[in-house]
Design a protein around this motif. Sequence first.
Motif, PDB file in Angstrom:
ATOM      1  N   LEU A 110       0.820  -1.219   0.000  1.00  0.00           N
ATOM      2  CA  LEU A 110       0.000   0.000   0.000  1.00  0.00           C
ATOM      3  C   LEU A 110       0.847   1.259   0.000  1.00  0.00           C
ATOM      4  O   LEU A 110       0.347   2.347  -0.300  1.00  0.00           O
ATOM      5  CB  LEU A 110      -0.910   0.020   1.231  1.00  0.00           C
ATOM      6  CG  LEU A 110      -1.872  -1.149   1.417  1.00  0.00           C
ATOM      7  CD1 LEU A 110      -2.645  -0.989   2.717  1.00  0.00           C
ATOM      8  CD2 LEU A 110      -2.825  -1.256   0.241  1.00  0.00           C
ATOM      9  N   GLY A 111       2.132   1.139   0.409  1.00  0.00           N
ATOM     10  CA  GLY A 111       3.005   2.303   0.500  1.00  0.00           C
ATOM     11  C   GLY A 111       3.649   2.497   1.857  1.00  0.00           C
ATOM     12  O   GLY A 111       4.335   3.498   2.080  1.00  0.00           O
ATOM     13  N   ILE A 112       3.441   1.574   2.791  1.00  0.00           N
ATOM     14  CA  ILE A 112       4.050   1.663   4.121  1.00  0.00           C
ATOM     15  C   ILE A 112       5.486   1.150   4.052  1.00  0.00           C
ATOM     16  O   ILE A 112       5.725  -0.002   3.681  1.00  0.00           O
ATOM     17  CB  ILE A 112       3.249   0.845   5.152  1.00  0.00           C
ATOM     18  CG1 ILE A 112       1.825   1.376   5.294  1.00  0.00           C
ATOM     19  CG2 ILE A 112       3.980   0.831   6.493  1.00  0.00           C
ATOM     20  CD1 ILE A 112       1.719   2.744   5.913  1.00  0.00           C
ATOM     21  N   ASP A 113       6.428   2.001   4.438  1.00  0.00           N
ATOM     22  CA  ASP A 113       7.842   1.617   4.426  1.00  0.00           C
ATOM     23  C   ASP A 113       8.443   1.517   5.824  1.00  0.00           C
ATOM     24  O   ASP A 113       9.515   0.935   6.001  1.00  0.00           O
ATOM     25  CB  ASP A 113       8.663   2.631   3.617  1.00  0.00           C
ATOM     26  CG  ASP A 113       8.301   2.628   2.142  1.00  0.00           C
ATOM     27  OD1 ASP A 113       8.075   1.531   1.598  1.00  0.00           O
ATOM     28  OD2 ASP A 113       8.238   3.714   1.539  1.00  0.00           O
ATOM     29  N   GLU A 114       7.767   2.114   6.827  1.00  0.00           N
ATOM     30  CA  GLU A 114       8.301   2.101   8.183  1.00  0.00           C
ATOM     31  C   GLU A 114       7.258   1.519   9.135  1.00  0.00           C
ATOM     32  O   GLU A 114       6.079   1.852   9.056  1.00  0.00           O
ATOM     33  CB  GLU A 114       8.701   3.517   8.625  1.00  0.00           C
ATOM     34  CG  GLU A 114       9.740   4.152   7.703  1.00  0.00           C
ATOM     35  CD  GLU A 114      10.514   5.279   8.355  1.00  0.00           C
ATOM     36  OE1 GLU A 114      10.521   5.356   9.602  1.00  0.00           O
ATOM     37  OE2 GLU A 114      11.109   6.074   7.608  1.00  0.00           O
ATOM     38  N   PHE A 115       7.710   0.655  10.018  1.00  0.00           N
ATOM     39  CA  PHE A 115       6.845  -0.025  10.972  1.00  0.00           C
ATOM     40  C   PHE A 115       7.341   0.284  12.376  1.00  0.00           C
ATOM     41  O   PHE A 115       8.487  -0.011  12.712  1.00  0.00           O
ATOM     42  CB  PHE A 115       6.851  -1.529  10.725  1.00  0.00           C
ATOM     43  CG  PHE A 115       6.219  -1.928   9.409  1.00  0.00           C
ATOM     44  CD1 PHE A 115       4.919  -2.401   9.364  1.00  0.00           C
ATOM     45  CD2 PHE A 115       6.932  -1.800   8.219  1.00  0.00           C
ATOM     46  CE1 PHE A 115       4.338  -2.762   8.144  1.00  0.00           C
ATOM     47  CE2 PHE A 115       6.362  -2.153   6.997  1.00  0.00           C
ATOM     48  CZ  PHE A 115       5.056  -2.631   6.964  1.00  0.00           C
ATOM     49  N   VAL A 116       6.476   0.897  13.189  1.00  0.00           N
ATOM     50  CA  VAL A 116       6.793   1.226  14.578  1.00  0.00           C
ATOM     51  C   VAL A 116       6.053   0.213  15.443  1.00  0.00           C
ATOM     52  O   VAL A 116       4.823   0.259  15.556  1.00  0.00           O
ATOM     53  CB  VAL A 116       6.376   2.664  14.929  1.00  0.00           C
ATOM     54  CG1 VAL A 116       6.806   3.005  16.353  1.00  0.00           C
ATOM     55  CG2 VAL A 116       6.988   3.657  13.936  1.00  0.00           C
ATOM     56  N   LEU A 117       6.791  -0.700  16.054  1.00  0.00           N
ATOM     57  CA  LEU A 117       6.209  -1.873  16.688  1.00  0.00           C
ATOM     58  C   LEU A 117       6.449  -1.895  18.189  1.00  0.00           C
ATOM     59  O   LEU A 117       7.329  -1.201  18.705  1.00  0.00           O
ATOM     60  CB  LEU A 117       6.794  -3.137  16.062  1.00  0.00           C
ATOM     61  CG  LEU A 117       6.678  -3.264  14.541  1.00  0.00           C
ATOM     62  CD1 LEU A 117       7.416  -4.491  14.051  1.00  0.00           C
ATOM     63  CD2 LEU A 117       5.222  -3.288  14.100  1.00  0.00           C
ATOM     64  N   SER A 118       5.673  -2.719  18.875  1.00  0.00           N
ATOM     65  CA  SER A 118       5.852  -2.924  20.311  1.00  0.00           C
ATOM     66  C   SER A 118       5.183  -4.223  20.686  1.00  0.00           C
ATOM     67  O   SER A 118       4.428  -4.812  19.904  1.00  0.00           O
ATOM     68  CB  SER A 118       5.265  -1.756  21.107  1.00  0.00           C
ATOM     69  OG  SER A 118       3.887  -1.584  20.790  1.00  0.00           O
ATOM     70  N   GLY A 119       5.442  -4.705  21.916  1.00  0.00           N
ATOM     71  CA  GLY A 119       4.816  -5.925  22.395  1.00  0.00           C
ATOM     72  C   GLY A 119       5.124  -6.122  23.866  1.00  0.00           C
ATOM     73  O   GLY A 119       6.102  -5.579  24.384  1.00  0.00           O
ATOM     74  N   TYR A 120       4.291  -6.909  24.528  1.00  0.00           N
ATOM     75  CA  TYR A 120       4.420  -7.074  25.981  1.00  0.00           C
ATOM     76  C   TYR A 120       4.934  -8.460  26.323  1.00  0.00           C
ATOM     77  O   TYR A 120       4.345  -9.450  25.873  1.00  0.00           O
ATOM     78  CB  TYR A 120       3.059  -6.851  26.656  1.00  0.00           C
ATOM     79  CG  TYR A 120       2.500  -5.472  26.417  1.00  0.00           C
ATOM     80  CD1 TYR A 120       2.913  -4.396  27.203  1.00  0.00           C
ATOM     81  CD2 TYR A 120       1.591  -5.243  25.399  1.00  0.00           C
ATOM     82  CE1 TYR A 120       2.411  -3.127  26.979  1.00  0.00           C
ATOM     83  CE2 TYR A 120       1.089  -3.973  25.167  1.00  0.00           C
ATOM     84  CZ  TYR A 120       1.496  -2.918  25.960  1.00  0.00           C
ATOM     85  OH  TYR A 120       1.002  -1.659  25.736  1.00  0.00           O
ATOM     86  N   PRO A 121       6.013  -8.506  27.133  1.00  0.00           N
ATOM     87  CA  PRO A 121       6.881  -7.400  27.533  1.00  0.00           C
ATOM     88  C   PRO A 121       7.825  -7.035  26.388  1.00  0.00           C
ATOM     89  O   PRO A 121       8.143  -7.848  25.529  1.00  0.00           O
ATOM     90  CB  PRO A 121       7.640  -7.946  28.749  1.00  0.00           C
ATOM     91  CG  PRO A 121       7.569  -9.424  28.617  1.00  0.00           C
ATOM     92  CD  PRO A 121       6.379  -9.772  27.790  1.00  0.00           C
ATOM     93  N   HIS A 122       8.298  -5.798  26.416  1.00  0.00           N
ATOM     94  CA  HIS A 122       9.006  -5.269  25.258  1.00  0.00           C
ATOM     95  C   HIS A 122      10.373  -5.887  25.022  1.00  0.00           C
ATOM     96  O   HIS A 122      10.852  -5.918  23.882  1.00  0.00           O
ATOM     97  CB  HIS A 122       9.111  -3.744  25.383  1.00  0.00           C
ATOM     98  CG  HIS A 122       7.799  -3.059  25.174  1.00  0.00           C
ATOM     99  ND1 HIS A 122       6.815  -3.054  26.133  1.00  0.00           N
ATOM    100  CD2 HIS A 122       7.298  -2.383  24.112  1.00  0.00           C
ATOM    101  CE1 HIS A 122       5.759  -2.399  25.670  1.00  0.00           C
ATOM    102  NE2 HIS A 122       6.028  -1.974  24.458  1.00  0.00           N
TER     103      HIS A 122
END
Length: 381
Positions: free
Chosen positions: A330-342
């Motif tokens: 779709l055009g997304i080039d950057e992914f800002v991710l997280s998860g528990y626990p980090h």
Amino acid sequence: MSLTFHWFLPTNGDSRHVVGGGHGTPATVSGQDRPPTVAYLSQIARAAEELGFVGALTPTGAWCEDAWLTTAMVSQNSDRLKFLVAFRPGFVSPTLAAQMASTFQRQSGGRLLLNVVTGGESHEQRAYGDFLDKDDRYRRTGEFLDVVRGLWEGKTVDLHGEHLQVADAKLARVPDPVPEVYFGGSSPIAGEIAAKYVDVYLTWGEPPAQVAEKIAWIRSLAAQQGRTLRFGIRLHVITRDTSEQAWAEANRLLDGFDPETITSVQAGLARSESEGQQRMLALHGGGGRDGLEIHPNLWAGIGLVRGGAGTALVGSHDEVVERIKEYHALGIDEFVLSGYPHLEEAYWFGEGVLPRLAAQGLWQHPAGPRTAPSAQVPFAS
């Protein structure tokens, strides 16, 4: 072009359960499980750096530690990781903010990225002495970025705006490199500001069809300004060796949600003035366990107790790879991710998903291919 992945520094605390809060709601008690000490956040930063994340987002608000101060300290315990510092333009003068950014670049070796957060909750803004309404806050953000951009270019800036005034403003030393500006917002005026001033437009993790609409909207506005932007997405992630293991973990997190906490958080978020937050709320329907997988491998359960980013990619490593590729198309080039626990989730993603993307030519480790992590995952499900 290699995809870019950022991780998250939980300056509101971390846990094996979801830490709720944000958008005017307080952090939940689970945030006390692993307090956001510099030592613990540095541990996460070093892990993210080694695994191949480019940067780490740090949030802003009364519910977490100050992003500027925390990242300045954590930066001294890492070597390459950049810090995507969230800050609110209304809380500091544009000249001072430009100077702070310039100092951060010199002292960190050019590792600052800026996430401009206009502020969607008037009651929280008022606690900091900001009494503008939402649209005026966005207009002020535009004036703020106009000043900051000019100062970073080495100009002497005079501005007599509707909300901000500076006279004969100039930096003794401009930042090198100039920090990239990240920004998100779903309202019409937010789109206008993004198109004119920012480098990367961020969206929360909505289903692909909705993300595609946002990208088309911002691209059109940017084209009218003669500009081209990059696009990023903010998501949580639960990735395991098998799909069954990943969904078992999602259900474990869901089982830990106290019904009273869900009710309290949802009541608070329902008052949000943020259009993006209202879009997040619409995805999960308000509190039930059913219907939370709103697109294949896209789970809206996090948003039951957390403001802001409320969706997670859930599935096997291969399934998560496919969803990333779907957003990238779709055009997304950057992914800002997280998860528990980090700390642990950084390893699950970094050792499970990133090598698969590298094998398909979609990602490479920032330090070079020889340092890319193996496909082994050291944590049992």
